[in-house]
Design a protein around this motif. Structure first.
Motif, mmCIF file in Angstrom:
data_model
loop_
_atom_site.group_PDB
_atom_site.id
_atom_site.type_symbol
_atom_site.label_atom_id
_atom_site.label_comp_id
_atom_site.label_asym_id
_atom_site.label_seq_id
_atom_site.Cartn_x
_atom_site.Cartn_y
_atom_site.Cartn_z
ATOM 1 N N GLU A 136 4.567 5.909 19.574
ATOM 2 C CA GLU A 136 5.946 5.813 19.124
ATOM 3 C C GLU A 136 6.054 4.551 18.288
ATOM 4 O OE1 GLU A 136 10.472 5.537 20.965
ATOM 5 O OE2 GLU A 136 8.789 5.902 22.309
ATOM 6 N N GLY A 137 6.742 4.640 17.171
ATOM 7 C CA GLY A 137 6.915 3.463 16.334
ATOM 8 C C GLY A 137 7.276 3.828 14.917
ATOM 9 N N TRP A 138 6.972 2.910 13.996
ATOM 10 C CA TRP A 138 7.357 3.038 12.594
ATOM 11 C C TRP A 138 6.121 3.228 11.704
ATOM 12 C CZ3 TRP A 138 12.406 3.189 11.028
ATOM 13 C CH2 TRP A 138 13.359 2.879 12.012
ATOM 14 N N ILE A 139 6.259 4.113 10.721
ATOM 15 C CA ILE A 139 5.183 4.388 9.775
ATOM 16 C C ILE A 139 5.778 4.358 8.368
ATOM 17 C CG2 ILE A 139 5.510 6.889 9.932
ATOM 18 C CD1 ILE A 139 2.462 7.225 9.630
ATOM 19 N N GLN A 140 4.966 3.946 7.414
ATOM 20 C CA GLN A 140 5.439 3.956 6.040
ATOM 21 C C GLN A 140 5.663 5.409 5.616
ATOM 22 O OE1 GLN A 140 2.211 1.582 4.444
ATOM 23 N NE2 GLN A 140 3.629 -0.139 4.140
ATOM 24 N N GLN A 141 6.807 5.670 5.034
ATOM 25 C CA GLN A 141 7.234 7.029 4.687
ATOM 26 C C GLN A 141 6.239 7.731 3.763
ATOM 27 O OE1 GLN A 141 11.348 6.990 3.812
ATOM 28 N NE2 GLN A 141 11.505 9.159 3.395
ATOM 29 N N GLN A 142 5.590 7.000 2.892
ATOM 30 C CA GLN A 142 4.629 7.599 1.957
ATOM 31 C C GLN A 142 3.408 8.178 2.659
ATOM 32 O OE1 GLN A 142 3.688 4.226 -0.475
ATOM 33 N NE2 GLN A 142 2.176 3.436 0.955
ATOM 34 N N ARG A 143 3.202 7.842 3.928
ATOM 35 C CA ARG A 143 2.060 8.341 4.703
ATOM 36 C C ARG A 143 2.355 9.671 5.400
ATOM 37 N NH1 ARG A 143 -1.824 5.718 2.523
ATOM 38 N NH2 ARG A 143 -1.766 3.485 2.799
ATOM 39 N N LEU A 144 3.547 10.238 5.152
ATOM 40 C CA LEU A 144 3.955 11.462 5.839
ATOM 41 C C LEU A 144 4.196 12.605 4.871
ATOM 42 C CD1 LEU A 144 6.558 9.981 8.353
ATOM 43 C CD2 LEU A 144 4.191 10.655 8.836
ATOM 44 N N TRP A 145 3.746 13.807 5.262
ATOM 45 C CA TRP A 145 4.142 15.034 4.578
ATOM 46 C C TRP A 145 5.120 15.721 5.515
ATOM 47 C CZ3 TRP A 145 4.763 20.171 5.162
ATOM 48 C CH2 TRP A 145 4.949 20.922 3.993
ATOM 49 N N GLY A 146 6.353 15.894 5.064
ATOM 50 C CA GLY A 146 7.402 16.496 5.891
ATOM 51 C C GLY A 146 8.717 15.768 5.703
ATOM 52 N N VAL A 147 8.688 14.709 4.918
ATOM 53 C CA VAL A 147 9.904 14.001 4.491
ATOM 54 C C VAL A 147 9.741 13.699 3.001
ATOM 55 C CG1 VAL A 147 10.522 13.000 6.726
ATOM 56 C CG2 VAL A 147 9.004 11.749 5.205
ATOM 57 N N TYR A 148 10.838 13.772 2.290
ATOM 58 C CA TYR A 148 10.790 13.491 0.860
ATOM 59 C C TYR A 148 10.778 11.984 0.634
ATOM 60 C CZ TYR A 148 11.902 18.400 0.386
ATOM 61 O OH TYR A 148 11.867 19.782 0.474
ATOM 62 N N ALA A 149 10.245 11.563 -0.496
ATOM 63 C CA ALA A 149 10.222 10.148 -0.861
ATOM 64 C C ALA A 149 11.659 9.634 -0.889
ATOM 65 C CB ALA A 149 9.560 9.964 -2.236
ATOM 66 N N ASP A 150 11.885 8.527 -0.238
ATOM 67 C CA ASP A 150 13.218 7.894 -0.171
ATOM 68 C C ASP A 150 14.285 8.736 0.536
ATOM 69 O OD1 ASP A 150 12.215 5.645 -1.544
ATOM 70 O OD2 ASP A 150 12.552 6.648 -3.465
ATOM 71 N N GLU A 151 13.894 9.799 1.255
ATOM 72 C CA GLU A 151 14.857 10.595 2.008
ATOM 73 C C GLU A 151 15.373 9.797 3.200
ATOM 74 O OE1 GLU A 151 15.249 14.848 4.418
ATOM 75 O OE2 GLU A 151 13.277 14.149 3.795
ATOM 76 N N GLN A 152 16.659 9.913 3.442
ATOM 77 C CA GLN A 152 17.270 9.304 4.623
ATOM 78 C C GLN A 152 17.361 10.365 5.712
ATOM 79 O OE1 GLN A 152 18.429 5.954 4.628
ATOM 80 N NE2 GLN A 152 17.470 5.841 2.622
ATOM 81 N N PRO B 141 -1.616 2.764 10.388
ATOM 82 C CA PRO B 141 -1.003 2.056 11.519
ATOM 83 C C PRO B 141 0.424 2.533 11.811
ATOM 84 C CG PRO B 141 -1.064 0.648 9.574
ATOM 85 C CD PRO B 141 -1.753 1.920 9.210
ATOM 86 N N ILE B 142 0.747 2.503 13.083
ATOM 87 C CA ILE B 142 2.117 2.685 13.565
ATOM 88 C C ILE B 142 2.560 1.298 14.025
ATOM 89 C CG2 ILE B 142 3.604 3.808 15.288
ATOM 90 C CD1 ILE B 142 2.461 5.757 13.257
ATOM 91 N N TYR B 143 3.680 0.846 13.493
ATOM 92 C CA TYR B 143 4.161 -0.510 13.771
ATOM 93 C C TYR B 143 5.290 -0.504 14.797
ATOM 94 C CZ TYR B 143 1.568 -1.762 9.545
ATOM 95 O OH TYR B 143 0.580 -1.954 8.605
ATOM 96 N N ASP B 144 5.467 -1.640 15.443
ATOM 97 C CA ASP B 144 6.523 -1.835 16.428
ATOM 98 C C ASP B 144 7.903 -1.813 15.778
ATOM 99 O OD1 ASP B 144 7.348 -2.329 19.125
ATOM 100 O OD2 ASP B 144 7.755 -4.418 18.535
#
Length: 175
Positions: free
Chosen positions: A157-173, A118-121
């Motif tokens: 467009e929206g918010w996704i849990q970071q763990q569901r993405l490859w392309g950002v490090y865990a806890d990366e800002q 899911p992509i959240y508002d």
């Protein structure tokens, strides 16, 4: 005289061998950054035709070609103007630096490829779901923090849990 020349040739050959081995080792194993930027780091492909080579020169064979601009890759090493990259499937090769962009993108990943994420508002699982994405969808990353990333793509467009993405490090800002 002949022995002296032979000694010079042997020394020169050894020096060239050491130099070649040193270059290969530096290109393959060094965490030092030619660009001054951190290694590893994520970037994206600038073009929809990017040659990936077996080594960091144009003399190396093209191993494969990426045909999707915006695809995220991780830079794992640098050698002069070449970047060794790894994609979300784990494939690695060398790409010329001008074919890469600092624009951040990510690929949606799932344990089961048939699942939808899911992509959240807002960055909250109790907020409205604005879209559901399948594994492999590429999104532009606008911002990440506290385990959530704001993403944007074709029709969502929206918010996704970071763990569901490859392309950002865990806890990366990402700002």
């Amino acid at each position: 005289m002949v022995l002296r020349r032979l000694g010079v040739v042997v020394v020169l050959a050894a020096g060239l061998f050491d130099c070649a081995v040193g270059v290969g080792a530096a290109a393959k194993d060094s965490a030092l950054s030619t660009s001054g930027l951190p290694v590893p780091r994520y970037v994206s492909l600038k073009s929809d035709h990017v040659n990936v080579r077996a080594g960091p020169t144009k003399d190396n064979d093209v191993a494969w070609v990426y045909t999707r601009s915006g695809l995220p890759v991780e830079i794992t090493a640098e050698y002069e103007n070449w970047r060794r990259v790894r994609d979300s499937e784990g494939s690695e090769g060398w790409v010329y630096h001008s074919l890469l962009s600092g624009r951040r993108t990510a690929v949606v990943t799932m344990k089961n490829k048939d699942d939808l994420t899911p992509i959240y508002d807002s960055a909250d699982t109790t907020s409205a779901v604005t879209a559901r994405l399948q594994a492999g969808v590429v999104a532009q990353v606008k911002k990440c923090g506290n385990g959530w990333c704001r993403v944007l793509g074709n029709g969502f467009e929206g918010w996704i849990q970071q763990q569901r993405l490859w392309g950002v490090y865990a806890d990366e800002q990402v700002n």
